[in-house]
Design an enzyme around this catalytic site. Structure first.
Site, short mmCIF file in Angstrom:
data_model
loop_
_atom_site.label_atom_id
_atom_site.label_comp_id
_atom_site.label_asym_id
_atom_site.label_seq_id
_atom_site.Cartn_x
_atom_site.Cartn_y
_atom_site.Cartn_z
N ARG A 115 -6.56 7.12 -29.17
CA ARG A 115 -5.92 8.27 -29.83
C ARG A 115 -5.51 9.34 -28.82
NH1 ARG A 115 -9.56 8.24 -35.21
NH2 ARG A 115 -8.03 7.19 -36.52
N LYS A 132 -12.38 -4.22 -49.68
CA LYS A 132 -12.52 -3.86 -51.10
C LYS A 132 -11.18 -3.70 -51.78
CE LYS A 132 -15.83 -0.81 -52.08
NZ LYS A 132 -16.58 0.46 -51.89
P1 ADP Z 1 -8.29 -2.07 -42.86
O1 ADP Z 1 -9.20 -1.13 -42.10
O2 ADP Z 1 -7.40 -2.85 -41.95
O3 ADP Z 1 -7.55 -1.39 -43.98
P2 ADP Z 1 -10.47 -2.93 -44.56
O4 ADP Z 1 -11.25 -1.76 -44.10
O5 ADP Z 1 -9.99 -2.98 -45.95
O6 ADP Z 1 -9.24 -3.18 -43.56
O7 ADP Z 1 -11.33 -4.25 -44.40
C1 ADP Z 1 -11.89 -4.68 -43.19
C2 ADP Z 1 -13.24 -5.32 -43.37
O8 ADP Z 1 -13.18 -6.38 -44.30
C3 ADP Z 1 -13.75 -5.90 -42.09
O9 ADP Z 1 -14.96 -5.29 -41.75
C4 ADP Z 1 -13.93 -7.39 -42.40
O10 ADP Z 1 -15.07 -7.96 -41.79
C5 ADP Z 1 -14.12 -7.37 -43.89
N1 ADP Z 1 -13.82 -8.67 -44.51
C6 ADP Z 1 -12.65 -9.32 -44.52
N2 ADP Z 1 -12.79 -10.50 -45.15
C7 ADP Z 1 -14.06 -10.61 -45.53
C8 ADP Z 1 -14.82 -11.61 -46.24
N3 ADP Z 1 -14.24 -12.73 -46.67
N4 ADP Z 1 -16.11 -11.34 -46.50
C9 ADP Z 1 -16.68 -10.20 -46.06
N5 ADP Z 1 -16.05 -9.24 -45.39
C10 ADP Z 1 -14.75 -9.44 -45.13
#
Ligand code: ADP
Ligand code: MG
Length: 399
Positions: free
Chosen positions: A42, A204
């Protein structure tokens, strides 16, 4: 030059006069271990705007938040390590008052030399910052002549330094990072070239629901993976074992699937998975060649059949947006689906944007970040911009 924003305009740095005093809001919220900066992305992202202002011989006061001190002075959330890193990276003297308002700051502003920049202490040491307090904003304004915002990652917050403060200035400008983010993200929401594909994953569905609903109005194809897909799969009657499911979101997931079919948006679901025992202790990955996950096991990554299936329809896209990892990418080998998706995306002949904290971490780790058109560092701000087509901090910059 200016950027059009909802029938108003946001000026860019080209319009800023030389030699004026500038209040520069940045997002220098870097991760710290003790007083050591563990990732200075950043800070580096802010350098082009700071350098441009130095070239323009402006007197610069920088402000940022760091962490969540919630209105209290917390030594571990001081911006001091950031002041030191900025001084190193810019090879310039950085004056660091111990507050962001008050007589100490005034004195530094009066004494400021041409070859010094001022970095104010953490804005969130004052509860007034998060309360968008107008009086606090007036104190921050002090005698500054112009306001520049390059804090894209904070523009979805209606805080004093991002909302009340810019409204007090006649002369306000978007920095280079904000300009770049807006150019890229507006290509996703204004007139995206078709077919427009969106890949969604992550943890989520409840976090992403509104973005998914907004994207249904724009996208032609939506590819689902990550943990959030299991709520959809359960809603479709599949066995999901112990995979992460948000039971209370099943009705909304069903509604999204109905809306997609009404609008002619194609939804793509995984065809196979790698399974583990739990997120904390997944054990050796077990391959599951269908969408029927045995009891006691969790889907932790997408498999090769899914990637081949996605690939066929991703390739012909003209616009592509990816948010949310396809699996538990922090734990090898469950990173494979996300890394292979990054490879597929790198080979597509589309306008490609990757957004979201973890998605950006995943593509950075895959070494393919420079193969896509734009990496949006905004996280929450980029998703909210895609969902609503605007942000409070942009509204405050527009005139
Ligand atoms: P972003 O930050 O890119 O928006 P999110 O915060 O929504 O993404 O999600 C990221 C998290 O989701 C990561 O920590 C990843 O490990 C978790 N994740 C992705 N797929 C799975 C899964 N099948 N089971 C458990 N956790 C998962
Ligand atoms: Mg995240």
């Amino acid at each position: 030059m200016s950027i059009e924003y909802h029938h108003q305009h946001i000026h860019t740095l080209e319009d800023l006069e030389d030699g004026v005093s500038v209040f520069l809001r940045l997002d220098l919220n870097v991760p710290l271990r003790g007083d050591e900066i563990t990732d200075d992305t950043r800070i580096r992202a802010a350098l082009p705007t700071i350098k441009r202002l130095i070239e323009k011989k402006c007197k610069i006061t920088i402000a940022s938040h760091l962490g969540r001190p919630k209105g209290k002075v917390i030594a571990g959330e001081s911006l001091l390590p950031v002041a030191q890193r900025l001084a190193e990276l810019l090879d310039i003297e950085v004056v660091f008052p111990d507050d962001c308002i008050g007589t100490g700051v005034h004195k530094h502003l009066l004494d400021q030399q041409d070859d010094q920049i001022i970095l104010l202490e953490n804005l969130r040491f004052h509860a007034d910052e998060e309360q968008n307090n107008a009086e606090f904003a007036r104190k921050l304004k002090s005698k500054h002549h112009a306001y520049v915002s390059d804090a894209f990652g904070a523009l979805h917050r209606e805080h004093a330094s991002t909302a009340a403060l810019p409204k007090l200035f006649d002369k306000k400008y978007a920095g280079l990072l904000v300009e770049k983010e807006l150019q890229a993200l507006s290509r996703l929401i204004k007139t995206p070239s078709k077919p427009y594909s969106v890949v969604l994953g992550g943890a989520k569905i409840s976090d992403k629901l509104k973005v998914v609903e907004a994207l249904l109005k724009k996208a032609d194809r939506i590819f689902l993976g990550g943990a959030m897909v299991f709520t959809f799969l359960k809603a479709r009657g599949h066995r999901v074992g112990n995979s992460l499911v948000e039971e209370d979101m099943i009705p909304r997931a069903k509604k999204i699937m109905d809306q997609a079919s009404d609008r002619g948006v194609s939804l793509f679901f995984p065809k196979d998975f790698y399974l583990g025992r739990s997120v904390e202790d997944p054990g050796e990955p077990q391959y599951c060649s269908s969408v029927s996950i045995p009891d006691g096991m969790m889907g932790l990554d997408i498999g090769p059949k899914t990637l081949a299936h996605f690939s066929e329809y991703l390739e012909s896209s003209k616009t592509l947006f990816w948010n949310g990892p396809m699996g538990l990418f922090e734990k090898k080998p469950f990173h494979r689906g996300s890394f292979e998706l990054a490879t597929l995306i790198s080979k597509c002949n589309a306008y490609r944007v990757v957004g979201g904290g973890d998605s950006v971490a995943a593509i950075n780790q895959s070494g393919l970040a420079d193969q896509v058109d734009h990496i949006s560092t905004g996280g929450g701000a980029s998703l909210e911009y895609i969902e609503k087509g605007g942000l409070p901090g942009l509204r405050a910059l527009a005139s």
